[in-house]
Design an enzyme around this catalytic site. Structure first.
Site, PDB file in Angstrom:
ATOM      1  CG  HIS A   1      40.013  50.326  38.643  1.00 17.47           C
ATOM      2  ND1 HIS A   1      38.661  50.077  38.618  1.00 17.47           N
ATOM      3  CD2 HIS A   1      40.623  49.107  38.640  1.00 17.47           C
ATOM      4  CE1 HIS A   1      38.457  48.769  38.599  1.00 17.47           C
ATOM      5  NE2 HIS A   1      39.630  48.153  38.615  1.00 17.47           N
ATOM      6  CD  GLU A   2      44.497  48.626  38.570  1.00 18.80           C
ATOM      7  OE1 GLU A   2      44.626  47.832  39.521  1.00 18.80           O
ATOM      8  OE2 GLU A   2      43.836  48.347  37.548  1.00 18.80           O
TER       9      GLU A   2
ATOM     10  CG  HIS B   1      41.974  46.685  42.766  1.00 16.72           C
ATOM     11  ND1 HIS B   1      40.802  46.073  43.131  1.00 16.72           N
ATOM     12  CD2 HIS B   1      41.874  46.906  41.423  1.00 16.72           C
ATOM     13  CE1 HIS B   1      40.023  45.922  42.067  1.00 16.72           C
ATOM     14  NE2 HIS B   1      40.656  46.429  41.021  1.00 16.72           N
TER      15      HIS B   1
END
Length: 452
Positions: free
Chosen positions: A22-23, A26
């Site tokens: 997920h990170e 980003h």
């Protein structure tokens, strides 16, 4: 002790993969948009391990593995040298900020697709859903469903396996109206359409089992009560039960199937039970005391710590679907889409009061499911990982300030109006969103504790 350690390790690995992916979404998009990343952290709290790259980004593995974050250069968080102003998040275009915020959930969707692709490449097995018993007065009986019929489809969608049937029925939780079910008779092969009428179906059920709530018991092969495994230091081992023993009687009552034996044990926590088994063609009488346990629905039951040898399913009931490289990819995208739609639908129904909020789960339940899934094999754990990845993506897309969806809303408003949302409004919204998220986490943990 080893089971607890395994559960902890599997849970940490599962969360670490989900958070890191997920990170990274980003992080990767932020760099592509020219925004400087100061820190990439998996976990919160005190860093356990950290290092930096040539771009000045610090990578951190922290002690609390319940999330992570990507810290970007931002004027709202401190003074920024003039030469770096064009690399700040707050000065990025609304389109870039939307891309950065959406990249985390998108990465989780991609992970789910890749995991499902691996699962489908391996082949997907299942069991045909054939009715063994219909409860008197149930929805199924009123619809005309009878024992021996096979579920072919629900609302026009094929249900070749137990899992497919459960998923199709789950989509109707909390609803009113009709379910159209196609059934095939095992005797004549004739196909008939049945209409199941719903009224707020399962809206207050804590752990919905749609097939059971229809009043249907699906066929399973009869399991004889022969013990295959005995857990170390269990009540069964202390009583002298051994692998290979055939249970004949419990407290003088004849035992014919494994389910009868399980029911007898479950009904007698911390009560002395006499057991007669057949061992090496001789009858052996033993005495044992089932241990007291509490299930996820807070029901007390007896436990002795034995396992059974499961019989094979009839060949005609086994379903095995194999996919090629492309076919598996198409199936993986379709499965991810289905689980995403089901998750959004469940959240909507929970907000509307059509689905019990007690179905909300937190880290304790995640740990329990992660630990149990790995016991069923690598692909069972992969299935859980994919489902959790979809859930994380959907949760972060909700338009709640402090979540990715909230940041997307801010950027959309600025893009459409040409003016950024006032900082005071953002501050108030972020505080409100934070309180909401914390309350949801506390409630989820509370539900977890009630299930212990």
């Amino acid at each position: 002790m080893l089971d607890i350690l395994q559960t902890i390790l599997v849970t940490l690995l599962t969360l670490a993969i989900l958070v890191a992916v997920h990170e990274f979404g980003h992080f990767w998009v932020a760099r592509r948009c020219g925004v400087k990343v100061l820190r990439f952290s998996v976990g919160f709290g005190k860093p356990l391990l950290s290092w930096s790259d040539r771009s000045g980004t610090e990578y951190v593995i922290a002690g609390i593995p319940l999330g992570g974050y990507v810290k970007m250069l931002d004027e709202r968080e401190g003074n920024v040298p003039e030469e770096l102003l064009d690399q700040t998040f707050n000065r990025a275009t609304p389109r870039s900020r939307i891309a950065i915020a959406a990249a985390g959930p998108l990465a989780n969707f991609i992970l789910a697709i890749l995991v499902y692709w691996l699962i489908f490449l391996n082949g997907v097995g299942g069991v045909t859903p054939i009715v063994a018993k219909v409860e008197a007065g149930s929805l199924a009986e009123r619809a005309g469903i009878i024992a021996g019929q096979e579920f072919l489809s629900v609302d026009g969608k094929a249900t070749p396996t137990w899992e497919a049937l459960q998923l199709q029925l789950l989509d109707r939780i909390g609803e009113n109206g009709e379910i159209l079910v196609n059934m095939r008779s095992s005797d004549t092969g004739l196909v008939s359409e049945k209409v199941v009428t719903l009224t707020d179906w399962m809206h207050d059920v804590e752990e919905p089992n749609p097939v059971r709530e229809l009043g249907v018991t699906l066929f399973v092969p009869e399991v004889i009560p022969r013990i295959e495994t005995v857990m170390p230091e269990s009540p069964a081992e202390r009583a002298g039960l051994r692998a290979g023993d055939l249970v004949l009687e419990t407290d003088g009552q004849r035992i014919n199937t494994w389910l009868e034996w399980v029911e007898q044990v479950r009904q007698k926590p911390e009560q002395e039970v006499s057991v007669t088994v057949e061992r090496d063609n001789q009858r052996v009488m033993l005495t044992m005391t089932p241990e007291r346990k509490v299930d996820e629905g807070s029901q007390v039951y007896g436990y002795v710590g034995v396992g059974v040898a499961m019989p094979s399913w009839p060949e005609e009931m086994q379903r095995m679907t194999e996919y090629g490289f492309i076919g598996a990819a198409v199936a993986a995208v379709d499965k991810t889409w289905t689980m995403t739609a089901l998750t959004f639908s469940s959240i909507k129904k929970m907000l509307m009061g059509l689905l019990s909020p007690k179905n909300l789960s937190g880290p304790i339940t995640i740990a329990k499911v992660a630990g149990s899934s790995v016991q069923y094999g690598f692909f069972a754990w992969l299935t859980f990982l994919a489902l959790l990845s979809v859930s994380l993506a959907v949760l972060n897309l909700l338009p709640i300030p402090v979540l990715d969806g909230g940041h997307i809303v801010y950027a959309l408003v600025e893009w459409l109006t040409g003016k950024p949302v006032a900082e005071q409004v953002q501050m108030w919204a972020n505080q409100t969103g934070l309180v909401l998220v914390v309350c949801l986490m506390v409630f989820a943990i509370y539900n977890d504790v009630l299930r212990l």
